[in-house]
Motif scaffolding. Structure first.
Motif, PDB file in Angstrom:
ATOM      1  N   ILE A 127      -8.178 -17.998 -18.534  1.00 43.53           N
ATOM      2  CA  ILE A 127      -8.618 -18.315 -17.169  1.00 43.53           C
ATOM      3  C   ILE A 127      -9.971 -19.020 -17.209  1.00 43.53           C
ATOM      4  O   ILE A 127     -10.186 -20.018 -16.508  1.00 43.53           O
ATOM      5  N   ARG A 128     -10.883 -18.525 -18.053  1.00 43.13           N
ATOM      6  CA  ARG A 128     -12.205 -19.157 -18.189  1.00 43.13           C
ATOM      7  C   ARG A 128     -12.068 -20.583 -18.718  1.00 43.13           C
ATOM      8  O   ARG A 128     -12.698 -21.515 -18.208  1.00 43.13           O
ATOM      9  N   ILE A 129     -11.204 -20.776 -19.704  1.00 49.91           N
ATOM     10  CA  ILE A 129     -11.002 -22.107 -20.287  1.00 49.91           C
ATOM     11  C   ILE A 129     -10.414 -23.065 -19.257  1.00 49.91           C
ATOM     12  O   ILE A 129     -10.813 -24.231 -19.168  1.00 49.91           O
ATOM     13  N   ARG A 130      -9.471 -22.585 -18.461  1.00 53.86           N
ATOM     14  CA  ARG A 130      -8.820 -23.448 -17.468  1.00 53.86           C
ATOM     15  C   ARG A 130      -9.791 -23.940 -16.394  1.00 53.86           C
ATOM     16  O   ARG A 130      -9.542 -24.951 -15.749  1.00 53.86           O
ATOM     17  N   LYS A 131     -10.905 -23.248 -16.220  1.00 54.24           N
ATOM     18  CA  LYS A 131     -11.909 -23.663 -15.239  1.00 54.24           C
ATOM     19  C   LYS A 131     -12.795 -24.787 -15.776  1.00 54.24           C
ATOM     20  O   LYS A 131     -13.484 -25.447 -15.012  1.00 54.24           O
ATOM     21  N   GLN A 132     -12.773 -24.998 -17.090  1.00 55.29           N
ATOM     22  CA  GLN A 132     -13.648 -25.985 -17.714  1.00 55.29           C
ATOM     23  C   GLN A 132     -13.003 -27.371 -17.707  1.00 55.29           C
ATOM     24  O   GLN A 132     -11.797 -27.514 -17.559  1.00 55.29           O
TER      25      GLN A 132
ATOM     26  N   LYS B 115      -7.749  -9.351 -22.422  1.00 53.28           N
ATOM     27  CA  LYS B 115      -8.936 -10.080 -22.886  1.00 53.28           C
ATOM     28  C   LYS B 115      -8.595 -11.556 -23.111  1.00 53.28           C
ATOM     29  O   LYS B 115      -9.361 -12.444 -22.734  1.00 53.28           O
ATOM     30  N   VAL B 116      -7.427 -11.814 -23.681  1.00 54.26           N
ATOM     31  CA  VAL B 116      -7.000 -13.194 -23.928  1.00 54.26           C
ATOM     32  C   VAL B 116      -6.686 -13.895 -22.602  1.00 54.26           C
ATOM     33  O   VAL B 116      -7.034 -15.068 -22.419  1.00 54.26           O
ATOM     34  N   ILE B 117      -6.077 -13.192 -21.672  1.00 51.22           N
ATOM     35  CA  ILE B 117      -5.787 -13.779 -20.356  1.00 51.22           C
ATOM     36  C   ILE B 117      -7.081 -14.190 -19.667  1.00 51.22           C
ATOM     37  O   ILE B 117      -7.189 -15.279 -19.107  1.00 51.22           O
ATOM     38  N   ARG B 118      -8.093 -13.329 -19.732  1.00 50.13           N
ATOM     39  CA  ARG B 118      -9.397 -13.664 -19.132  1.00 50.13           C
ATOM     40  C   ARG B 118      -9.995 -14.907 -19.793  1.00 50.13           C
ATOM     41  O   ARG B 118     -10.569 -15.758 -19.133  1.00 50.13           O
ATOM     42  N   GLN B 119      -9.838 -14.998 -21.102  1.00 52.20           N
ATOM     43  CA  GLN B 119     -10.356 -16.150 -21.831  1.00 52.20           C
ATOM     44  C   GLN B 119      -9.624 -17.421 -21.403  1.00 52.20           C
ATOM     45  O   GLN B 119     -10.251 -18.468 -21.189  1.00 52.20           O
TER      46      GLN B 119
ATOM     47  N   PRO C 186     -11.592 -30.671 -19.472  1.00 47.64           N
ATOM     48  CA  PRO C 186     -10.858 -30.846 -20.739  1.00 47.64           C
ATOM     49  C   PRO C 186     -11.734 -31.309 -21.905  1.00 47.64           C
ATOM     50  O   PRO C 186     -11.572 -30.820 -23.032  1.00 47.64           O
ATOM     51  N   ALA C 187     -12.665 -32.211 -21.660  1.00 45.72           N
ATOM     52  CA  ALA C 187     -13.541 -32.698 -22.736  1.00 45.72           C
ATOM     53  C   ALA C 187     -14.420 -31.573 -23.278  1.00 45.72           C
ATOM     54  O   ALA C 187     -14.668 -31.484 -24.488  1.00 45.72           O
ATOM     55  N   GLU C 188     -14.880 -30.711 -22.398  1.00 43.30           N
ATOM     56  CA  GLU C 188     -15.714 -29.580 -22.807  1.00 43.30           C
ATOM     57  C   GLU C 188     -14.903 -28.601 -23.662  1.00 43.30           C
ATOM     58  O   GLU C 188     -15.380 -28.101 -24.681  1.00 43.30           O
ATOM     59  N   VAL C 189     -13.657 -28.360 -23.261  1.00 36.58           N
ATOM     60  CA  VAL C 189     -12.777 -27.472 -24.020  1.00 36.58           C
ATOM     61  C   VAL C 189     -12.516 -28.055 -25.403  1.00 36.58           C
ATOM     62  O   VAL C 189     -12.597 -27.347 -26.421  1.00 36.58           O
ATOM     63  N   GLU C 190     -12.233 -29.340 -25.456  1.00 37.13           N
ATOM     64  CA  GLU C 190     -11.963 -29.999 -26.727  1.00 37.13           C
ATOM     65  C   GLU C 190     -13.180 -29.912 -27.654  1.00 37.13           C
ATOM     66  O   GLU C 190     -13.047 -29.627 -28.854  1.00 37.13           O
ATOM     67  N   GLU C 191     -14.362 -30.136 -27.108  1.00 34.30           N
ATOM     68  CA  GLU C 191     -15.584 -30.063 -27.910  1.00 34.30           C
ATOM     69  C   GLU C 191     -15.777 -28.656 -28.475  1.00 34.30           C
ATOM     70  O   GLU C 191     -16.107 -28.487 -29.651  1.00 34.30           O
ATOM     71  N   GLN C 192     -15.571 -27.642 -27.637  1.00 30.38           N
ATOM     72  CA  GLN C 192     -15.722 -26.263 -28.092  1.00 30.38           C
ATOM     73  C   GLN C 192     -14.700 -25.918 -29.172  1.00 30.38           C
ATOM     74  O   GLN C 192     -15.029 -25.254 -30.162  1.00 30.38           O
ATOM     75  N   GLU C 193     -13.460 -26.362 -28.990  1.00 32.13           N
ATOM     76  CA  GLU C 193     -12.423 -26.086 -29.979  1.00 32.13           C
ATOM     77  C   GLU C 193     -12.725 -26.785 -31.301  1.00 32.13           C
ATOM     78  O   GLU C 193     -12.507 -26.212 -32.372  1.00 32.13           O
ATOM     79  N   THR C 194     -13.252 -28.002 -31.243  1.00 27.74           N
ATOM     80  CA  THR C 194     -13.629 -28.731 -32.449  1.00 27.74           C
ATOM     81  C   THR C 194     -14.738 -27.999 -33.195  1.00 27.74           C
ATOM     82  O   THR C 194     -14.662 -27.804 -34.414  1.00 27.74           O
ATOM     83  N   LEU C 195     -15.774 -27.575 -32.466  1.00 34.53           N
ATOM     84  CA  LEU C 195     -16.867 -26.834 -33.089  1.00 34.53           C
ATOM     85  C   LEU C 195     -16.388 -25.513 -33.676  1.00 34.53           C
ATOM     86  O   LEU C 195     -16.792 -25.117 -34.777  1.00 34.53           O
ATOM     87  N   LEU C 196     -15.515 -24.836 -32.941  1.00 33.65           N
ATOM     88  CA  LEU C 196     -14.973 -23.571 -33.431  1.00 33.65           C
ATOM     89  C   LEU C 196     -14.228 -23.789 -34.752  1.00 33.65           C
ATOM     90  O   LEU C 196     -14.397 -23.028 -35.713  1.00 33.65           O
ATOM     91  N   ASP C 197     -13.435 -24.855 -34.812  1.00 35.09           N
ATOM     92  CA  ASP C 197     -12.694 -25.184 -36.030  1.00 35.09           C
ATOM     93  C   ASP C 197     -13.654 -25.492 -37.175  1.00 35.09           C
ATOM     94  O   ASP C 197     -13.472 -25.006 -38.301  1.00 35.09           O
ATOM     95  N   ILE C 198     -14.690 -26.276 -36.905  1.00 30.85           N
ATOM     96  CA  ILE C 198     -15.685 -26.622 -37.942  1.00 30.85           C
ATOM     97  C   ILE C 198     -16.379 -25.348 -38.447  1.00 30.85           C
ATOM     98  O   ILE C 198     -16.538 -25.154 -39.654  1.00 30.85           O
ATOM     99  N   TYR C 199     -16.789 -24.492 -37.531  1.00 28.76           N
ATOM    100  CA  TYR C 199     -17.482 -23.262 -37.916  1.00 28.76           C
ATOM    101  C   TYR C 199     -16.569 -22.351 -38.730  1.00 28.76           C
ATOM    102  O   TYR C 199     -16.994 -21.756 -39.712  1.00 28.76           O
TER     103      TYR C 199
END
Length: 90
Positions: A64-69, A58-62, A71-84
């Motif tokens: 792989i999905r992240i690597r397709k995005q 499950k983590v490997i699939r995640q 970098p700015a989009e990944v950073e934004e999602q990680e920031t929001l995840l941290d805030i939440y």
């Protein structure tokens, strides 16, 4: 001969459709679908191998999905995840 049905050897047309061309397109799509099915089987085998080696599929699939995005989009999602998480006391 009926005007809707024409025959000129290799490129028989029915109702204005080139039958050989249509057949070629359909056969190419069918071949690609078979290849896709074979590739899906190969991917499944690789995930089974990863699981057997102790990896979390499950983590490997995640990853792989992240690597397709982008970098700015990944950073934004990680920031929001941290805030939440902080908002929920996690």
């Amino acid at each position: 001969m009926d005007s809707d049905v024409m025959s000129n050897g290799d490129d028989a047309a029915v109702g204005g459709i080139a039958a050989d061309r249509l057949r070629s397109i359909i056969e190419r799509v069918e071949r690609l679908e078979e290849e896709r099915k074979a590739l899906a089987g190969d991917i499944k085998d690789i995930f089974s191998e990863a699981k057997s080696a102790g990896f979390d599929v499950k983590v490997i699939r995640q990853i792989i999905r992240i690597r397709k995005q982008e970098p700015a989009e990944v950073e934004e999602q990680e920031t929001l995840l941290d805030i939440y998480r902080r908002a929920l006391g996690m």
